[in-house]
Design a protein around this motif. Structure first.
Motif, PDB file in Angstrom:
ATOM      1  N   ARG A 270     142.795 -41.639  55.563  1.00 26.13           N
ATOM      2  CA  ARG A 270     142.495 -40.421  55.718  1.00 26.13           C
ATOM      3  C   ARG A 270     143.781 -39.492  54.604  1.00 26.13           C
ATOM      4  O   ARG A 270     142.883 -38.102  54.132  1.00 26.13           O
ATOM      5  CB  ARG A 270     143.371 -39.590  57.453  1.00 26.13           C
ATOM      6  N   LYS A 271     144.720 -40.314  54.973  1.00 27.37           N
ATOM      7  CA  LYS A 271     146.000 -39.887  54.060  1.00 27.37           C
ATOM      8  C   LYS A 271     145.675 -39.834  52.522  1.00 27.37           C
ATOM      9  O   LYS A 271     145.680 -38.915  51.836  1.00 27.37           O
ATOM     10  CB  LYS A 271     147.252 -40.547  53.715  1.00 27.37           C
ATOM     11  N   ALA A 272     144.851 -40.810  51.864  1.00 25.71           N
ATOM     12  CA  ALA A 272     144.462 -40.655  50.924  1.00 25.71           C
ATOM     13  C   ALA A 272     142.840 -39.771  50.362  1.00 25.71           C
ATOM     14  O   ALA A 272     142.975 -39.841  49.707  1.00 25.71           O
ATOM     15  CB  ALA A 272     144.181 -42.465  50.828  1.00 25.71           C
ATOM     16  N   THR A 273     142.790 -39.721  51.711  1.00 24.06           N
ATOM     17  CA  THR A 273     141.125 -39.031  51.024  1.00 24.06           C
ATOM     18  C   THR A 273     140.917 -37.798  52.342  1.00 24.06           C
ATOM     19  O   THR A 273     140.274 -36.849  50.908  1.00 24.06           O
ATOM     20  CB  THR A 273     139.289 -39.606  51.952  1.00 24.06           C
ATOM     21  N   ASP A 274     141.959 -37.193  52.672  1.00 21.90           N
ATOM     22  CA  ASP A 274     142.002 -35.769  53.444  1.00 21.90           C
ATOM     23  C   ASP A 274     143.060 -35.903  53.660  1.00 21.90           C
ATOM     24  O   ASP A 274     143.499 -36.072  54.878  1.00 21.90           O
ATOM     25  CB  ASP A 274     140.594 -35.796  54.922  1.00 21.90           C
ATOM     26  N   PRO A 275     144.013 -35.458  53.339  1.00 18.16           N
ATOM     27  CA  PRO A 275     145.350 -34.824  53.553  1.00 18.16           C
ATOM     28  C   PRO A 275     146.032 -33.878  54.284  1.00 18.16           C
ATOM     29  O   PRO A 275     146.467 -34.253  55.632  1.00 18.16           O
ATOM     30  CB  PRO A 275     146.164 -34.434  52.337  1.00 18.16           C
ATOM     31  N   ALA A 276     144.944 -32.796  54.369  1.00 18.21           N
ATOM     32  CA  ALA A 276     145.306 -31.463  55.250  1.00 18.21           C
ATOM     33  C   ALA A 276     144.588 -32.425  56.454  1.00 18.21           C
ATOM     34  O   ALA A 276     145.273 -32.027  57.492  1.00 18.21           O
ATOM     35  CB  ALA A 276     143.896 -30.757  54.913  1.00 18.21           C
ATOM     36  N   VAL A 277     143.443 -33.148  57.082  1.00 15.38           N
ATOM     37  CA  VAL A 277     143.377 -33.365  58.175  1.00 15.38           C
ATOM     38  C   VAL A 277     143.966 -34.359  59.030  1.00 15.38           C
ATOM     39  O   VAL A 277     144.647 -34.393  59.757  1.00 15.38           O
ATOM     40  CB  VAL A 277     141.676 -34.418  58.244  1.00 15.38           C
TER      41      VAL A 277
END
Length: 410
Positions: free
Chosen positions: A115-122
């Motif tokens: 998630r941190k690599a693909t969607d940091p906000a989530v």
């Protein structure tokens, strides 16, 4: 080019019996190559007749050590976090409250690197949620844990047994058709063209037999059913099951009439050992209290029973002391074992007539009975009170949403 290597681990299975939850299978997997381990449980017994809802107010760190049996059909909720683990999304487990929270945190952390690599906000929002979860483990503020299991095979420990746990509320409920469908239970509706009066006449004059399975070994067995008139009370249905395979015997009582308009509270002052021979009908909606021992047995704990007062006390002792799964193994502690053993000794003294106590049968449905040995005259040691049920009691009995009038109205 990447090459995947598959190595074998070992899985150990243990079939064990927990009296409160029938039989369970504990499976433990371990891999000697990567040292990964995993433990799961699943019910090996039948689905219970009613679903169960546990509501626990977690107030201290000691509450985090409560043991929990959570089946795979149970859902878990924490309202303060607006967090829910739906049913059938996790395997069954035997753990503690802290272990339950750790498992939830591990599930949330599992995909965080992606998630941190693909969607940091989530990923950032989930990280904040994980930190709130970790604060719950320190019990910096009170929170509510709710376990809802339609199969009735989940449990939260009462560390104060045999006394009532003020922080824990246990509610049994009737499953909906949706619950039965999720559990894979088919409820067949049989058409019967005979008149109800003829059915009742047949039940009064003979013992009905139908096929079932033994609740202990699941072997085919027969259940005998008879409609019996209790003098100075009403008709009840007594069902008895005998298993030829394992020798298990059980009986259960159902009320033959409707729910009464008023609840009934029966208080008996035990003054003589002969009181132990009084006939007693405890319906499944009846709770049992012994004020002198600060003891309360909730409704549905022992089911419906037609026995004597001595038989009821022995069943209570067996349930709390002899058959308590937390009295043996790693779950047992010296203080707990000593406390429950002392409770068992007090029950023995009551049966022997060596303790002056009161027995209270509180039945909101009004379908319980205790023999009056002076009938038809009043019993000087027994008090029978009729009372109006509260909204909560009607809710537990399913009466608030029951409509029996006005169907013909347009």
């Amino acid at each position: 080019m990447s090459i995947l290597f598959f190595v074998q681990g070992s899985t150990r299975l243990l079939l064990t019996k927990i009296p409160f939850f029938k039989e369970i299978i504990i499976s433990s997997f371990s891999c000697p190559h990567c040292n990964w381990t995993n433990t799961e449980i699943q019910s090996a017994g039948r689905i219970q007749e009613q679903g169960v809802l546990y509501t626990l107010q977690v107030k201290t760190k000691e509450d985090m050590n409560r043991e929990v049996v959570k089946s795979d059909s149970a859902s878990t909720r924490i309202p303060q976090l607006d967090f829910e683990i739906p049913a059938f999304t996790q395997k069954g487990s035997l753990s503690t409250i802290e272990g339950l929270l750790d498992r939830a945190v591990m599930g949330l952390e599992q995909d965080q690197p992606i998630r941190k690599a693909t969607d940091p906000a989530v990923a950032e929002k989930i990280e904040e949620f994980i930190q709130r979860f970790k604060k719950l483990k320190e019990v910096e503020e009170e929170f509510t844990l709710i376990i809802d299991d339609p199969s009735g095979n989940s449990f939260i420990e009462n560390p104060f047994a045999p006394q009532k746990d003020t922080a824990l509320t246990v509610t049994h409920y009737k499953r909906t058709p949706e619950h039965n469908a999720a559990l894979g239970i088919e409820v067949e509706e049989e058409e019967n063209d005979e008149k109800p009066g003829n059915d009742l006449d047949a039940m009064r004059n003979e013992v009905l037999v139908f096929n079932t399975n033994c609740p202990e070994c699941n072997a085919p067995a027969n259940t005998n059913m008879k409609l019996v008139q209790i003098p100075h009370f009403k008709e009840v249905i007594i069902m008895a099951t005998n298993c030829d395979s394992c020798g298990h015997r059980t009986n259960e009582v159902k009320s033959g009439g409707a729910t009464e308009e008023l609840g009934t509270r029966i208080t008996l002052h035990l003054t003589d050992p002969s009181d132990m021979s009084r006939d007693l009908l405890k319906s499944e909606t009846c709770s049992v209290l012994i004020p002198e021992l600060e003891f309360e047995l909730g409704m549905a704990a022992l089911g419906g029973k037609f026995t004597t007062l001595e038989g009821l006390l022995k069943d209570i002792k067996d349930l709390i002391v002899s058959k308590n799964p937390f009295m043996c193994g790693d779950s047992s502690t010296a203080d707990r074992a000593e406390k429950l053993e002392l409770f068992g000794q007090k029950i023995d003294k009551i049966i022997a007539g060596e303790m002056d106590v009161h027995i209270i049968l509180d039945d909101p449905a009004g379908n319980s009975y205790l023999q009056n040995v002076y009938a038809p005259d009043p019993d000087p040691e027994m008090k029978i009170e009729k009372y109006t049920r509260t909204f909560e009691q009607n809710e537990d009995l399913g009466l608030n949403d029951m409509k029996t009038e006005g169907y013909a109205e347009k």
